[in-house]
Design an enzyme around this catalytic site. Structure first.
Site, PDB file in Angstrom:
ATOM      1  N   GLY A  70      49.454  31.476  47.905  1.00 28.23           N
ATOM      2  CA  GLY A  70      49.957  30.347  47.123  1.00 28.23           C
ATOM      3  C   GLY A  70      49.936  29.007  47.821  1.00 28.23           C
ATOM      4  O   GLY A  70      50.635  28.081  47.395  1.00 28.23           O
ATOM      5  N   ARG A 127      43.192  44.272  29.358  1.00 29.72           N
ATOM      6  CA  ARG A 127      43.157  42.866  29.740  1.00 29.72           C
ATOM      7  C   ARG A 127      43.814  42.012  28.648  1.00 29.72           C
ATOM      8  O   ARG A 127      44.556  41.077  28.926  1.00 29.72           O
ATOM      9  CB  ARG A 127      41.686  42.453  29.911  1.00 29.72           C
ATOM     10  CG  ARG A 127      41.406  41.582  31.097  1.00 29.72           C
ATOM     11  CD  ARG A 127      39.910  41.476  31.305  1.00 29.72           C
ATOM     12  NE  ARG A 127      39.487  42.283  32.439  1.00 29.72           N
ATOM     13  CZ  ARG A 127      39.586  41.902  33.708  1.00 29.72           C
ATOM     14  NH1 ARG A 127      40.079  40.727  34.021  1.00 29.72           N
ATOM     15  NH2 ARG A 127      39.202  42.678  34.690  1.00 29.72           N
ATOM     16  N   ARG A 156      42.084  37.092  38.727  1.00 35.59           N
ATOM     17  CA  ARG A 156      41.825  37.908  37.538  1.00 35.59           C
ATOM     18  C   ARG A 156      40.842  37.163  36.664  1.00 35.59           C
ATOM     19  O   ARG A 156      40.997  35.963  36.443  1.00 35.59           O
ATOM     20  CB  ARG A 156      43.097  38.111  36.700  1.00 35.59           C
ATOM     21  CG  ARG A 156      44.191  38.899  37.326  1.00 35.59           C
ATOM     22  CD  ARG A 156      43.901  40.367  37.451  1.00 35.59           C
ATOM     23  NE  ARG A 156      43.731  41.067  36.199  1.00 35.59           N
ATOM     24  CZ  ARG A 156      43.210  42.300  36.128  1.00 35.59           C
ATOM     25  NH1 ARG A 156      42.790  42.901  37.220  1.00 35.59           N
ATOM     26  NH2 ARG A 156      43.093  42.904  34.968  1.00 35.59           N
ATOM     27  N   HIS A 210      37.992  26.698  43.620  1.00 37.86           N
ATOM     28  CA  HIS A 210      37.177  27.725  44.288  1.00 37.86           C
ATOM     29  C   HIS A 210      36.685  27.154  45.620  1.00 37.86           C
ATOM     30  O   HIS A 210      36.266  25.993  45.680  1.00 37.86           O
ATOM     31  CB  HIS A 210      35.991  28.125  43.400  1.00 37.86           C
ATOM     32  CG  HIS A 210      35.139  29.179  44.040  1.00 37.86           C
ATOM     33  ND1 HIS A 210      35.532  30.503  44.112  1.00 37.86           N
ATOM     34  CD2 HIS A 210      33.946  29.099  44.662  1.00 37.86           C
ATOM     35  CE1 HIS A 210      34.599  31.189  44.750  1.00 37.86           C
ATOM     36  NE2 HIS A 210      33.620  30.365  45.099  1.00 37.86           N
ATOM     37  N   ASP A 232      34.099  31.831  38.309  1.00 40.09           N
ATOM     38  CA  ASP A 232      33.816  30.645  39.115  1.00 40.09           C
ATOM     39  C   ASP A 232      32.730  29.755  38.498  1.00 40.09           C
ATOM     40  O   ASP A 232      31.871  29.216  39.191  1.00 40.09           O
ATOM     41  CB  ASP A 232      33.423  31.049  40.556  1.00 40.09           C
ATOM     42  CG  ASP A 232      34.547  31.799  41.244  1.00 40.09           C
ATOM     43  OD1 ASP A 232      35.723  31.453  41.018  1.00 40.09           O
ATOM     44  OD2 ASP A 232      34.260  32.741  42.002  1.00 40.09           O
ATOM     45  N   ALA A 274      40.802  20.905  52.874  1.00 42.42           N
ATOM     46  CA  ALA A 274      40.224  20.031  51.836  1.00 42.42           C
ATOM     47  C   ALA A 274      40.741  20.422  50.450  1.00 42.42           C
ATOM     48  O   ALA A 274      41.020  19.557  49.612  1.00 42.42           O
ATOM     49  CB  ALA A 274      38.696  20.114  51.878  1.00 42.42           C
ATOM     50  N   GLU A 275      40.886  21.730  50.216  1.00 45.24           N
ATOM     51  CA  GLU A 275      41.421  22.187  48.922  1.00 45.24           C
ATOM     52  C   GLU A 275      42.789  21.572  48.662  1.00 45.24           C
ATOM     53  O   GLU A 275      43.097  21.144  47.543  1.00 45.24           O
ATOM     54  CB  GLU A 275      41.568  23.718  48.908  1.00 45.24           C
ATOM     55  CG  GLU A 275      40.262  24.481  48.933  1.00 45.24           C
ATOM     56  CD  GLU A 275      40.493  25.995  48.840  1.00 45.24           C
ATOM     57  OE1 GLU A 275      41.190  26.449  47.921  1.00 45.24           O
ATOM     58  OE2 GLU A 275      39.980  26.729  49.715  1.00 45.24           O
TER      59      GLU A 275
HETATM   60  C1  GAR Z   1      41.894  29.591  47.964  1.00 47.04           C
HETATM   61  O1  GAR Z   1      40.979  29.359  49.010  1.00 47.04           O
HETATM   62  C2  GAR Z   1      41.210  29.462  46.625  1.00 47.04           C
HETATM   63  O2  GAR Z   1      40.248  28.439  46.590  1.00 47.04           O
HETATM   64  C3  GAR Z   1      40.583  30.814  46.472  1.00 47.04           C
HETATM   65  O3  GAR Z   1      41.552  31.717  46.940  1.00 47.04           O
HETATM   66  C4  GAR Z   1      42.313  31.068  47.941  1.00 47.04           C
HETATM   67  C5  GAR Z   1      43.782  31.199  47.567  1.00 47.04           C
HETATM   68  O4  GAR Z   1      44.602  30.720  48.593  1.00 47.04           O
HETATM   69  N1  GAR Z   1      40.209  31.075  45.113  1.00 47.04           N
HETATM   70  C6  GAR Z   1      39.115  31.753  44.755  1.00 47.04           C
HETATM   71  O5  GAR Z   1      38.372  32.275  45.546  1.00 47.04           O
HETATM   72  C7  GAR Z   1      38.872  31.823  43.251  1.00 47.04           C
HETATM   73  N2  GAR Z   1      37.598  32.400  42.997  1.00 47.04           N
HETATM   74  P1  GAR Z   1      46.070  30.266  48.273  1.00 47.04           P
HETATM   75  O6  GAR Z   1      46.737  31.440  47.560  1.00 47.04           O
HETATM   76  O7  GAR Z   1      46.694  30.010  49.606  1.00 47.04           O
HETATM   77  O8  GAR Z   1      45.988  29.055  47.403  1.00 47.04           O
END
Ligand code: GAR
Length: 222
Positions: A20, A73, A99, A117, A153, A181-182
């Site tokens: 999270g 689902r 999911r 992503h 994605d 960066a995210e």
């Molecule tokens: C993040 O790097 C996100 O971009 C990736 O999972 C990680 C979650 O980290 N998401 C994907 O790969 C979606 N296809 P977080 O729980 O610490 O945010």
């Protein structure tokens, strides 16, 4: 995309499956008085997601909807839909939510559900993105915020951030650089969506204001 009044914050529900940290970055950003969105609820499909107790400790409503407890689902998504409507969600932000959504659910949230992503889409979809990037030998990696579509994605791209791939990078060191960066990109992209500054035309996002930077990014530097 509905435009939100300047004095009215868009209600955002964040969906997580684990750590999270991206949800945390959205919550932190939304604390600013002038941020145009508020995080009204955090929902996890996994009971053990570490982000859930963190969000609860911030006095944010949390809910676990364990997908394993549902026969299909569609049944899981019906419960999710009920929770989203109950919380007044105007935008759904997936943050490490692992999911796939059915086409029906995606269609209902077509212009209101976004995801982050950790790659420069359309490259390196799915799992092990950083391993994929290293295996391909790219010199620039990054992350993407996009509208969610039924295909994994994929979907109209709202924003991207690039980071260099350095000699000696491992999947872990690259993941850490991309994750930093995210944490900057997601709040900034959500801001644009909450302000109604994104418009989907022919499955591409048109931004209603010039928020672009024309500087090229070189890796290695020149
Ligand atoms: C993040 O790097 C996100 O971009 C990736 O999972 C990680 C979650 O980290 N998401 C994907 O790969 C979606 N296809 P977080 O729980 O610490 O945010």
């Amino acid at each position: 995309m509905p435009k939100h009044m300047a004095d009215k914050k868009a209600k955002v529900v964040v969906l997580i499956s684990g750590r999270g940290s991206n949800m945390m970055s959205l919550v932190e950003a939304a604390r600013a008085r002038d941020y145009p969105a508020e995080i009204v609820s955090v929902i996890s499909n996994r009971p053990d997601a570490a982000g859930v107790p963190w969000a609860a400790a911030q006095s944010i409503a949390t809910e676990v909807i364990d997908h394993k407890a549902f026969k299909s689902r569609e049944a899981f998504e019906a419960e999710l839909e009920t929770a989203l409507v109950a919380s007044g969600a105007e935008i759904v932000a997936l943050a490490g939510f692992m999911r796939l959504m059915t086409p029906g659910f995606v269609a209902r949230w077509q212009t209101r559900m976004i995801n982050i992503h950790p790659s420069l889409l359309p490259n390196f979809k799915g799992l092990h993105t950083h391993e994929q990037a290293l295996a391909a030998g790219v010199k620039i990696a990054g992350c993407t915020v996009h509208y969610v579509r039924a295909e994994m994605d994929a979907g109209p791209i709202i924003a991207q951030a690039a980071v260099p791939v350095l000699s000696g990078d491992t999947a872990a060191t690259l993941a850490a650089r991309v994750l930093a960066a995210e944490h900057r990109l997601y709040p900034s992209a959500l801001r644009l969506v909450a302000l109604g500054r994104t418009r989907i035309v022919d499955e591409k996002v048109i931004l209603s204001e010039d928020v672009n930077d024309s500087l090229p990014l070189f890796s290695p530097r020149v």
